[in-house]
Write an enzyme that holds these catalytic residues in place. Structure first.
Site, PDB file in Angstrom:
ATOM      1  N   THR A  27       0.849  -1.203   0.000  1.00  0.00           N
ATOM      2  CA  THR A  27       0.000   0.000   0.000  1.00  0.00           C
ATOM      3  C   THR A  27       0.882   1.251   0.000  1.00  0.00           C
ATOM      4  O   THR A  27       1.923   1.271   0.667  1.00  0.00           O
ATOM      5  CB  THR A  27      -0.894   0.007   1.259  1.00  0.00           C
ATOM      6  OG1 THR A  27      -1.776  -1.107   1.165  1.00  0.00           O
ATOM      7  CG2 THR A  27      -1.722   1.288   1.360  1.00  0.00           C
ATOM      8  N   THR A  30       4.308   4.281  -3.692  1.00  0.00           N
ATOM      9  CA  THR A  30       5.334   3.468  -4.360  1.00  0.00           C
ATOM     10  C   THR A  30       4.746   2.105  -4.728  1.00  0.00           C
ATOM     11  O   THR A  30       4.960   1.605  -5.848  1.00  0.00           O
ATOM     12  CB  THR A  30       6.579   3.308  -3.464  1.00  0.00           C
ATOM     13  OG1 THR A  30       6.854   4.558  -2.816  1.00  0.00           O
ATOM     14  CG2 THR A  30       7.796   2.895  -4.268  1.00  0.00           C
ATOM     15  N   ASP A  82       6.263  -4.111  -0.988  1.00  0.00           N
ATOM     16  CA  ASP A  82       5.584  -3.032  -0.262  1.00  0.00           C
ATOM     17  C   ASP A  82       6.541  -1.862  -0.050  1.00  0.00           C
ATOM     18  O   ASP A  82       7.765  -2.042  -0.119  1.00  0.00           O
ATOM     19  CB  ASP A  82       5.080  -3.576   1.096  1.00  0.00           C
ATOM     20  CG  ASP A  82       3.941  -2.743   1.685  1.00  0.00           C
ATOM     21  OD1 ASP A  82       3.673  -1.633   1.173  1.00  0.00           O
ATOM     22  OD2 ASP A  82       3.327  -3.204   2.661  1.00  0.00           O
ATOM     23  N   GLY A  83       6.007  -0.710   0.234  1.00  0.00           N
ATOM     24  CA  GLY A  83       6.803   0.475   0.533  1.00  0.00           C
ATOM     25  C   GLY A  83       7.183   0.526   2.002  1.00  0.00           C
ATOM     26  O   GLY A  83       6.889  -0.392   2.772  1.00  0.00           O
ATOM     27  N   LYS A  95       6.654   1.319   9.140  1.00  0.00           N
ATOM     28  CA  LYS A  95       5.598   1.366   8.124  1.00  0.00           C
ATOM     29  C   LYS A  95       4.314   1.867   8.775  1.00  0.00           C
ATOM     30  O   LYS A  95       4.203   1.934   9.988  1.00  0.00           O
ATOM     31  CB  LYS A  95       5.367  -0.030   7.514  1.00  0.00           C
ATOM     32  CG  LYS A  95       6.465  -0.416   6.530  1.00  0.00           C
ATOM     33  CD  LYS A  95       6.190  -1.708   5.809  1.00  0.00           C
ATOM     34  CE  LYS A  95       4.856  -1.847   5.149  1.00  0.00           C
ATOM     35  NZ  LYS A  95       4.514  -0.759   4.195  1.00  0.00           N
ATOM     36  N   GLY A  96       3.361   2.194   7.919  1.00  0.00           N
ATOM     37  CA  GLY A  96       2.054   2.607   8.443  1.00  0.00           C
ATOM     38  C   GLY A  96       1.719   4.051   8.171  1.00  0.00           C
ATOM     39  O   GLY A  96       0.683   4.530   8.610  1.00  0.00           O
ATOM     40  N   GLU A 104      -0.642  -5.010   6.250  1.00  0.00           N
ATOM     41  CA  GLU A 104       0.692  -5.131   5.644  1.00  0.00           C
ATOM     42  C   GLU A 104       1.536  -6.137   6.427  1.00  0.00           C
ATOM     43  O   GLU A 104       2.254  -6.957   5.839  1.00  0.00           O
ATOM     44  CB  GLU A 104       1.392  -3.770   5.621  1.00  0.00           C
ATOM     45  CG  GLU A 104       0.791  -2.822   4.590  1.00  0.00           C
ATOM     46  CD  GLU A 104       1.318  -1.403   4.675  1.00  0.00           C
ATOM     47  OE1 GLU A 104       1.246  -0.701   3.656  1.00  0.00           O
ATOM     48  OE2 GLU A 104       1.797  -0.986   5.748  1.00  0.00           O
ATOM     49  N   LYS A 122      14.823   7.335   2.553  1.00  0.00           N
ATOM     50  CA  LYS A 122      14.140   6.624   3.655  1.00  0.00           C
ATOM     51  C   LYS A 122      15.092   5.709   4.430  1.00  0.00           C
ATOM     52  O   LYS A 122      14.726   5.152   5.453  1.00  0.00           O
ATOM     53  CB  LYS A 122      12.949   5.848   3.112  1.00  0.00           C
ATOM     54  CG  LYS A 122      11.838   6.787   2.662  1.00  0.00           C
ATOM     55  CD  LYS A 122      10.625   6.053   2.185  1.00  0.00           C
ATOM     56  CE  LYS A 122       9.495   7.032   1.867  1.00  0.00           C
ATOM     57  NZ  LYS A 122       8.303   6.368   1.347  1.00  0.00           N
TER      58      LYS A 122
HETATM   59  C1  5RP Z   1       1.331   2.296   4.224  1.00  0.00           C
HETATM   60  C2  5RP Z   1       2.795   2.186   4.237  1.00  0.00           C
HETATM   61  C3  5RP Z   1       3.509   2.697   3.028  1.00  0.00           C
HETATM   62  O1  5RP Z   1       4.163   1.630   2.424  1.00  0.00           O
HETATM   63  C4  5RP Z   1       4.481   3.760   3.440  1.00  0.00           C
HETATM   64  O2  5RP Z   1       3.750   4.787   4.093  1.00  0.00           O
HETATM   65  C5  5RP Z   1       5.224   4.348   2.243  1.00  0.00           C
HETATM   66  O3  5RP Z   1       4.342   5.021   1.401  1.00  0.00           O
HETATM   67  P1  5RP Z   1       4.825   5.779   0.083  1.00  0.00           P
HETATM   68  O4  5RP Z   1       5.277   4.750  -0.882  1.00  0.00           O
HETATM   69  O5  5RP Z   1       3.596   6.528  -0.392  1.00  0.00           O
HETATM   70  O6  5RP Z   1       5.938   6.729   0.490  1.00  0.00           O
HETATM   71  O7  5RP Z   1       3.424   1.697   5.135  1.00  0.00           O
HETATM   72  O8  5RP Z   1       0.782   1.895   5.451  1.00  0.00           O
END
Ligand code: 5RP
Length: 229
Positions: A27, A30, A82-83, A95-96, A104, A122
Site C-alpha cells: 500500500t 510506491t 511493499d513500501g 511502516k504505516g 501489511e 528513507k
Molecule cells: C502504508 C505504508 C507505506 O508503504 C508507506 O507509508 C510508504 O508510502 P509511500 O510509498 O507513499 O511513500 O506503510 O501503510
C-alpha cells in the site's frame, strides 16, 4: 520522492516476480507504481494472484485487472512487495504512514519473502524520525495512550503521541481501528519497543517491521541500491 524514482524502485522489485507466484501487494504511492507495472505484465500474459494489503490497493488492482485472492483461499504467499517510511541497516522498517500497517504485517508474515521499495532518503542510521504509527482499539483510547507513554518512558523514549485525523475526524483503518503516531525521534532498540507495545491490551499492532524484509530496493538519483539481509 519523485514519481520517476518510485517507478524505478518498483521496476527493480518486479525482477523478484516469477510466473505463477502468489503475491502480497503493498500500500502507498510506491506500491501503486508496482501495481501498475504488475498490471501491464498481467495484460501481457503473466500469471499471478495477489493479496492486497488495503482496500485502496484492492481497488487499484481491480481497476487495472490484477487478479486477487485472499489469505483464506491462499494462506501462504511467495513474495510481498511493499513500501516503507523508514529503513535501517538491519532492514528493520517503520511502516504505516498510509495507515495499512496491520494488513501489511499480516501479509508480509504470510510471505516467504518481503521486498521493500523506497526512496533512498528513507534509509536511516536510527529509526524514529518518522513518527511510529501504532494501531489501537478505539475502546479505551486514553488509557492505551497513557500505557504507551509509560512503556516508552521505561525505555527512555518520550515525545508527542498524536491521534491521526482524516480531516476533522479520527482516521479509521481498514480494520476499523485508530492510529496513534508516536514522535519518539530515535528508536535505538526496536525489538524492546515492539515487545513493550504488544503487551498493551489496546494496542492492535505497530509499524515496526522486524525480521520481515529480506531485501530493500532503494531508488536514488545515482541509481538503484539493493540491501539484503
Ligand atoms: C502504508 C505504508 C507505506 O508503504 C508507506 O507509508 C510508504 O508510502 P509511500 O510509498 O507513499 O511513500 O506503510 O501503510
Amino acid at each position: 520522492m519523485s514519481r520517476e524514482l518510485k517507478i524505478k524502485a518498483a521496476e527493480a522489485a518486479f525482477g523478484f516476480v516469477a510466473d505463477g507466484m502468489r503475491l502480497g501487494i503493498g500500500t502507498g504511492s510506491t506500491a501503486d507504481e508496482f501495481i501498475r507495472i504488475l498490471a501491464r505484465h498481467v495484460a501481457d500474459g503473466l500469471s499471478i494472484v495477489g493479496v492486497p494489503t488495503s482496500e485502496r490497493s484492492a481497488a487499484l488492482c481491480r481497476e487495472l485487472g490484477v487478479p486477487l485472492t485472499t489469505l483464506e483461499e491462499t494462506p501462504e504467499l511467495d513474495l510481498t512487495v511493499d513500501g516503507a517510511d523508514e529503513v535501517d541497516g538491519d532492514l528493520v522498517l517503520i511502516k504505516g504512514g498510509g495507515g495499512a500497517l496491520l494488513r501489511e504485517k499480516i501479509v508480509a508474515a504470510a510471505s516467504a519473502q518481503m521486498v521493500v521499495i523506497a526512496d533512498a532518503s528513507k534509509k536511516v542510521d536510527t529509526l524514529g524520525a518518522f513518527p511510529l504509527p501504532i494501531e489501537v482499539n478505539a475502546f479505551g483510547l486514553g488509557a492505551t495512550r497513557r500505557a504507551i507513554e509509560k512503556a516508552a518512558a521505561a525505555l527512555g523514549l518520550a515525545g508527542a503521541i498524536t491521534l491521526r485525523l482524516a480531516g476533522e475526524k479520527p482516521f479509521a483503518t481498514d480494520g476499523g481501528h485508530l492510529i496513534l503516531d508516536a514522535s519518539f525521534g530515535r528508536i535505538p532498540d526496536a525489538k524492546a519497543l515492539s515487545s513493550a507495545l504488544l503487551e498493551i491490551p489496546g494496542v492492535v499492532q505497530h509499524g515496526l517491521f522486524i525480521g520481515l524484509a529480506g531485501a530493500v530496493v532503494l531508488a536514488g538519483e545515482g541509481g538503484i541500491t539493493l540491501l539484503r539481509r
